[in-house]
Design an enzyme around this catalytic site. Structure first.
Site, PDB file in Angstrom:
ATOM      1  N   GLU A 321      -6.682  19.177  25.636  1.00 47.78           N
ATOM      2  CA  GLU A 321      -5.444  18.507  26.074  1.00 47.78           C
ATOM      3  C   GLU A 321      -5.593  17.804  27.420  1.00 47.78           C
ATOM      4  OE1 GLU A 321      -2.098  21.411  24.088  1.00 47.78           O
ATOM      5  OE2 GLU A 321      -2.987  22.074  25.951  1.00 47.78           O
TER       6      GLU A 321
HETATM    7  C1  TNX Z   1      -2.183  24.597  23.031  1.00 47.28           C
HETATM    8  S1  TNX Z   1      -4.738  25.357  22.081  1.00 47.28           S
HETATM    9  C2  TNX Z   1      -2.999  24.849  24.115  1.00 47.28           C
HETATM   10  C3  TNX Z   1      -2.549  25.778  25.142  1.00 47.28           C
HETATM   11  C4  TNX Z   1      -1.184  26.335  24.849  1.00 47.28           C
HETATM   12  C5  TNX Z   1      -1.075  26.639  23.389  1.00 47.28           C
HETATM   13  C6  TNX Z   1       0.204  27.303  23.002  1.00 47.28           C
HETATM   14  C7  TNX Z   1      -5.211  24.724  23.317  1.00 47.28           C
HETATM   15  C8  TNX Z   1      -6.616  24.545  23.354  1.00 47.28           C
HETATM   16  N1  TNX Z   1      -4.290  24.404  24.228  1.00 47.28           N
HETATM   17  O1  TNX Z   1      -2.557  25.140  26.400  1.00 47.28           O
HETATM   18  O2  TNX Z   1      -1.016  27.499  25.585  1.00 47.28           O
HETATM   19  O3  TNX Z   1      -1.185  25.429  22.685  1.00 47.28           O
HETATM   20  O4  TNX Z   1       0.222  27.643  21.662  1.00 47.28           O
END
Ligand code: TNX
Length: 508
Positions: A321
């Site tokens: 992300e």
């Molecule tokens: C996505 S999964 C994220 C996290 C959040 C999560 C909550 C991922 C690699 N990043 O930053 O905590 O969703 O479900």
């Protein structure tokens, strides 16, 4: 409930869970076929074994650490403090740990009138055999173990659980409690998410404000909680986990998810201005400054100190992300950072986005997206990248079970037990054959979770489903459903407040 289970056992699954023949005096023993994760081969038959206060544990000195775990488990279950001896006295009733030809994590467990023998070529295998034996001990006296033999070994080498210490800190005592629970299902890795936008949870000596500021009180989501692991805490956790054949995998998330580091060290932003601390749950807004040299001094210091603390082979560098980093910057950053992990003797592990960078071909990618195709990942796999499967719509233990679940999120959907169980990590992703899959991991993000009770409610029973996908050669929902229903009272007896899914007929 109990009657319902008995009917279910008698009609639907006679071969799977038929109770073992009744012992002379007492209730039927636990069937050898009731173990979670399901063993490779189960051959019931022959006389049962009765464990008593005079039973001894026999183990060579090399297996003493496993014998100690066995003695602890027997004491917790029965109250007996069994002696641990190097050699079996004549005619003794014994649980014997012995060398065997089944190597690595595999084991062979044989139960006869005079005792139980667990054989393995390694202590990890003996430990796994002990976890199987624990499930074969009834919850109440008499402590009868059904006769027969189990031969067992894992399908995948990596079976992982995950805790997010950044969104809400979890104490070393809570992490140990989680290790105790996951290791009973032969889960052998615990990935700790140690930094994020809200907080920084691991002591780094060369950048002390990371924890002084990022681990302060009020750094959890909604300004609740705070805290961090000192190096001594972390080393103690590594030791505790290793004694249960669990490898700790530390994660520092970058180049995104770094707001807490930038609050502590404004030079890590491009304009040098400290951003405000954040305790909301937004993602994708922070980025390290890709063009500044201080960024790489910081990253290298953190990787070096983490590598020094971590005997396990893997360092997780996040990479998810990074919406505030341009694609070119992201690739440039990973091209510099991935080799730094190798420089300190570790293998880089990161979320699937890292496969955008050519240097990821020697790394391990953790697949967390919700689809069944990822061309970038498939191309990396063709060039050598190995994969750990954590599809968010199937393995994320922070997803609600259904719309009424009090805790958790729902962005990847609701995940009831059957959904978590009924998929195949070896065929799930196009272009990612089983030979490229190292295993599975079940992330548990902590935006909504504060206490160990919250953790346990979201993790169990679904973690048992993911553990079975990682260990067992075949998948059978009706069998798993029956074994899980029978397992429930074990969690209750240990005070684990699991989610009583309506998909399961829970024994009481
Ligand atoms: C996505 S999964 C994220 C996290 C959040 C999560 C909550 C991922 C690699 N990043 O930053 O905590 O969703 O479900």
């Amino acid at each position: 409930m109990r009657k319902r289970l008995a009917v279910l056992l008698a009609c639907a699954l006679p071969l799977v869970l038929a109770p073992a023949p009744a012992d002379a005096a007492g209730p039927p023993a636990v069937a050898l076929s009731s173990v979670i994760p399901a063993p490779v081969e189960v051959r019931p038959g022959g006389p049962a074994f009765r464990l008593t206060a005079r039973t001894v544990i026999v183990a060579p000195p090399s297996a003493r650490p496993v014998a100690d775990r066995l003695a602890e488990a027997v004491r917790a279950a029965t109250g007996y403090r069994l002696a641990i001896l190097k050699h079996a006295p004549r005619h003794a009733s014994a649980i014997t740990l012995a060398p065997g030809r089944t190597g690595g994590e595999g084991y062979r467990l044989s139960v006869g009138r005079k005792g139980v023998t667990i054989r393995s070529g390694g202590n990890a295998g003996l430990f796994n055999g002990v976890q199987t034996l624990r499930q074969l001990l009834p919850l109440e006296a008499p402590w009868t173990v059904a006769g027969g033999e189990i031969v067992d070994r894992p399908r995948f080498a990596y079976r992982g659980a995950f805790l997010d210490l950044a969104r809400h800190f979890h104490t070393p005592a809570e992490i140990k409690q989680y290790i105790d629970e996951i290791s009973q299902f032969k889960v052998n890795h615990l990935h700790l998410h140690l930094s994020d936008d809200q907080g920084w949870r691991i002591q780094i000596d060369s950048w002390p404000r990371l924890t002084a500021v990022g681990g302060a009180a009020g750094t959890g989501v909604d300004g609740v909680g705070g805290g961090f692991l000192t190096k001594a805490d972390y080393r103690d956790l590594v030791r505790y986990a290793a004694a249960r054949y669990v490898t700790i995998v530390p994660e520092i998330d970058m180049p995104g998810h770094v707001n807490a580091a930038q609050v502590a060290y404004p030079e890590l932003t491009c304009d040098g201005v400290a951003p405000p601390p954040r305790t909301d749950t937004a993602v994708g807004y922070s980025s390290l400054c890709i063009g500044k040299e201080v960024t790489y001094r910081f990253v290298e210091d953190v990787i070096r100190e983490l590598a020094e603390l971590t005997p396990g082979p893997l360092i997780h560098i996040g990479g998810d992300e990074a919406h505030a980093t341009s694609e070119a910057d992201y690739i440039a950053f990973q091209q510099r950072v991935l080799p730094l992990v190798s420089k300190y003797g570790k293998t880089a592990y990161g979320w699937n986005e890292i496969t955008q960078a050519p240097a990821s071909h020697t790394a391990i990618a953790q697949y967390w997206n919700t689809g069944t195709t990822d061309p970038t990942l498939a191309a990396a796999v063709a060039a050598g990248t190995k994969v750990i499967m954590s599809p968010a719509n199937l393995t994320y233990l922070d997803m609600k079970y259904d719309p009424s679940t009090r805790l958790g999120l729902s962005w990847a959907g609701y995940i009831e037990v059957r959904k978590a169980y009924d998929w195949d990590p070896g065929t799930h992703l196009a272009g990612v054959p089983e030979s490229a899959v190292l295993g599975v991991e079940a992330p548990l993000w902590s935006e909504t979770l504060r206490s160990i009770e919250d953790i346990e409610f979201m993790a169990f029973p679904r973690l048992a489903a993911i553990a079975e996908l990682g260990w067992s050669p075949a998948r059978d929902w009706e069998s798993f459903r029956a074994r899980l229903g029978a397992y429930g009272p074990r969690w209750t007896a240990r005070g684990v407040g699991f989610y009583p899914s309506p998909q399961i007929d829970w024994a009481s």
